[in-house]
Design an enzyme around this catalytic site. Structure first.
Site, PDB file in Angstrom:
ATOM      1  N   ASP A 124      74.477  54.190  92.445  1.00 46.90           N
ATOM      2  CA  ASP A 124      75.775  53.649  92.845  1.00 46.90           C
ATOM      3  C   ASP A 124      76.851  54.658  92.464  1.00 46.90           C
ATOM      4  O   ASP A 124      76.690  55.408  91.495  1.00 46.90           O
ATOM      5  CB  ASP A 124      76.057  52.323  92.129  1.00 46.90           C
ATOM      6  N   ASP A 142      75.302  48.786  99.931  1.00 45.76           N
ATOM      7  CA  ASP A 142      75.889  47.507  99.535  1.00 45.76           C
ATOM      8  C   ASP A 142      76.965  47.070 100.523  1.00 45.76           C
ATOM      9  O   ASP A 142      77.111  45.885 100.808  1.00 45.76           O
ATOM     10  CB  ASP A 142      76.486  47.608  98.132  1.00 45.76           C
TER      11      ASP A 142
END
Length: 169
Positions: A124, A142
């Site tokens: 991330d 995401d």
């Protein structure tokens, strides 16, 4: 939509999310060292690389490896297979639902790939917000998943209710 149109649309959309996610991850892994933080737009967009053991907002990161793998690898895989079966078998899905499911499947597969390659972790690197109001750290996959969920909800709200026993539109 015909079955062929559903398949073509879904595959193109899912592959686009996978490619976009994996390319952005590769770029940021190359240009940022662990611990680097880059701020843009007066701090509204922050780039900081981390490997997340959990899911959304590190949910589940404290679970044992076995439990986390069972949920985030095998559970997610089962959900993605279920969504794919629904996508290819349901003739009632409109273009919005097809794109929505493909966004979820593409984002999910890309994060699943990370988990399989990086020991159960997902890379991330994005954080957005204004002042103290901030998102968690996330990635492009995401965004695809959340867009897909939002599109499914929107399509569900737009669908006209049918009375019991009547043919669905």
């Amino acid at each position: 939509m015909s079955k062929k149109q559903r398949l073509t649309t879904a595959v193109l959309c899912a592959v686009a999310w996978i490619v976009a996610d994996q390319l952005t991850k590769a770029v940021f892994k190359q240009i940022l060292a662990p611990g680097d933080v880059k701020s843009f737009l007066a701090g509204s967009l922050v780039i900081l690389p981390i490997y997340n053991h959990g899911a959304f907002l590190s949910l589940g990161a404290q679970m044992s490896d076995a439990t986390r793998n069972m949920i985030f690898i095998y559970g997610v895989l089962a959900i993605l297979i279920g969504l794919s079966v629904w996508l290819f078998r349901s003739s009632r899905l409109g273009r919005t639902e097809v794109v929505a499911i493909a966004c979820i499947v593409g984002g999910g597969l890309s994060n699943l790939f990370d988990r399989c390659v990086y020991g159960g972790r997902v890379f991330d690197f994005l954080n957005m917000g204004i002042g103290p109001l901030r998102t968690g750290i996330f990635n492009v996959a995401d965004v695809g998943i959340m867009l897909g969920v939002a599109l499914l909800l929107l399509a569900g709200m737009k669908r006209k209710p049918t009375s019991p026993g009547s043919a669905a539109a």
